[in-house]
Write an enzyme that holds these catalytic residues in place. Structure first.
Site, PDB file in Angstrom:
ATOM      1  N   GLU A  65     -30.707   9.184  -5.199  1.00 20.46           N
ATOM      2  CA  GLU A  65     -29.970  10.434  -4.984  1.00 20.46           C
ATOM      3  C   GLU A  65     -28.474  10.248  -5.206  1.00 20.46           C
ATOM      4  OE1 GLU A  65     -30.328  12.355  -1.147  1.00 20.46           O
ATOM      5  OE2 GLU A  65     -29.040  13.994  -1.828  1.00 20.46           O
ATOM      6  N   ASP A  80     -34.470   8.134  -1.819  1.00 21.52           N
ATOM      7  CA  ASP A  80     -33.558   8.951  -1.020  1.00 21.52           C
ATOM      8  C   ASP A  80     -33.107   8.051   0.135  1.00 21.52           C
ATOM      9  OD1 ASP A  80     -32.176  10.725   0.547  1.00 21.52           O
ATOM     10  OD2 ASP A  80     -33.524  12.398   0.141  1.00 21.52           O
ATOM     11  N   ILE A  82     -31.010   8.373   2.648  1.00 23.08           N
ATOM     12  CA  ILE A  82     -31.123   9.035   3.958  1.00 23.08           C
ATOM     13  C   ILE A  82     -31.606  10.452   3.668  1.00 23.08           C
ATOM     14  CG2 ILE A  82     -30.025   9.843   6.074  1.00 23.08           C
ATOM     15  CD1 ILE A  82     -27.841   7.799   5.767  1.00 23.08           C
ATOM     16  N   ASP A  83     -32.821  10.753   4.040  1.00 24.59           N
ATOM     17  CA  ASP A  83     -33.299  12.135   3.920  1.00 24.59           C
ATOM     18  C   ASP A  83     -33.134  12.765   5.300  1.00 24.59           C
ATOM     19  OD1 ASP A  83     -34.512  14.326   2.474  1.00 24.59           O
ATOM     20  OD2 ASP A  83     -36.208  14.041   3.824  1.00 24.59           O
ATOM     21  N   THR A  85     -29.535  13.855   6.089  1.00 22.17           N
ATOM     22  CA  THR A  85     -28.172  13.389   6.364  1.00 22.17           C
ATOM     23  C   THR A  85     -27.508  14.201   7.475  1.00 22.17           C
ATOM     24  OG1 THR A  85     -27.906  12.478   4.164  1.00 22.17           O
ATOM     25  CG2 THR A  85     -25.884  13.050   5.299  1.00 22.17           C
ATOM     26  N   ASP A 208     -36.476  13.649  -2.697  1.00 23.17           N
ATOM     27  CA  ASP A 208     -36.813  14.109  -1.344  1.00 23.17           C
ATOM     28  C   ASP A 208     -38.311  13.941  -1.062  1.00 23.17           C
ATOM     29  OD1 ASP A 208     -34.201  15.410  -0.759  1.00 23.17           O
ATOM     30  OD2 ASP A 208     -34.833  16.964  -2.176  1.00 23.17           O
TER      31      ASP A 208
END
Ligand code: IPD
Ligand code: CA
Ligand code: CA
Length: 256
Positions: A65, A80, A82-83, A85, A208
């Site tokens: 990402e 990803d 940190i999905d 954030t 995601d």
């Protein structure tokens, strides 16, 4: 290709990055777009994951990402870092690290790790899905009124939100309840382990959902695009369910 080796490497990378996020002494927040934030921890997590995977598999490509897509290869890691954030920034423990391995367009292995919950979801194609090493399965609820679904308020896409929100207003009357967790990868994992009957959100990106989609499919559920549209990995519009209620949710929502 050794799917278990890919999964093992993804798991290891997620554990390393997760340990770093749990330390999270302080972080700097930047605005990428309206209502879209990135912290230096998102970037550090992605760097750590890519360097850990590249060491084991120098021949593979990466789509992250925060760093975008590099050279296209047959085998691609989709990350990803940190999905969720916004949850991470707000100290809400519902954030995940999502890592999928895709070979010639097929998702072969995936992990979704929620470090603050100590939950590691894993799946390989054809090998089932697991939570912390235990097999998981979608729920057997087949009555809409007994179902709980994770939803999105499409907060970054005002035009789409105007179409979808009134439909959610009608739909909530036909189900038990909705949830909004703030991490699509976590939502998909919750469908996979039977906590939720469904999850639907339009306008997502492949990073995601790639790992979570495999999780649901390997746990016996169904994932598609929205009604009359292409698969969610192409459109970004995700419709995931335990399978039994798929047509119900699919027919209840439209982007047209
Ligand atoms: C977001 C989360 C959220 C979803 C957003 C995504 P991010 O990812 O998955 O649940 O509603 O659309 O962008 O930005 O936290 O990686
Ligand atoms: Ca995300
Ligand atoms: Ca992210």
């Amino acid at each position: 290709m050794d799917r278990q080796a890919k999964l093992g490497a993804a798991r290891e990378a997620a554990l390393k990055a997760g340990a770093m996020l749990l330390e999270r002494h302080s972080f700097h927040i930047e605005n990428k777009a309206a209502k879209d934030f990135v912290t230096d921890m998102d970037k550090a997590s992605e760097r750590m994951i890519i360097s850990s995977l590249r060491e084991r598999f120098p021949e593979d490509g990466f789509l992250g990402e925060e760093t975008g897509v590099g050279e296209k290869k047959d085998g691609m890691w989709i990350i990803d870092p940190i999905d969720g954030t916004t949850n991470f920034i707000k100290n809400i423990p519902l954030y995940t690290i999502s890592i999928a391995y895709m070979y010639r367009g097929e998702i072969e292995a995936g992990v979704v790790y929620a470090p603050a919950l100590n939950e590691m979801f894993t799946a390989v194609k054809g090998g089932g899905a697991f939570l912390n090493g235990h097999p998981i399965h979608v729920s057997d609820v087949d009555q809409p009124i007994q179902s709980v679904a994770a939803v999105s308020f499409v907060h970054r896409e005002p035009e789409v939100a105007r179409k979808v929100l009134p439909q959610l207003g009608e739909l909530v009357l036909k189900v038990n309840d909705f949830r909004r967790t703030g991490s699509a990868a976590f939502d998909l994992s919750c469908v996979a382990c039977g906590r939720l009957e469904a999850f639907f959100e339009p306008c997502l990106h492949i990073y995601d959902i790639a790992a979570g989609v495999l999780m649901v499919r390997e746990a016996g559920g169904r994932v598609t695009g929205w009604k009359n549209g292409p698969d969610c990995l192409i459109s970004g519009h995700v419709m995931a369910s335990n399978g039994l209620l798929h047509e119900f949710f699919l027919n209840s929502l439209s982007l047209e």
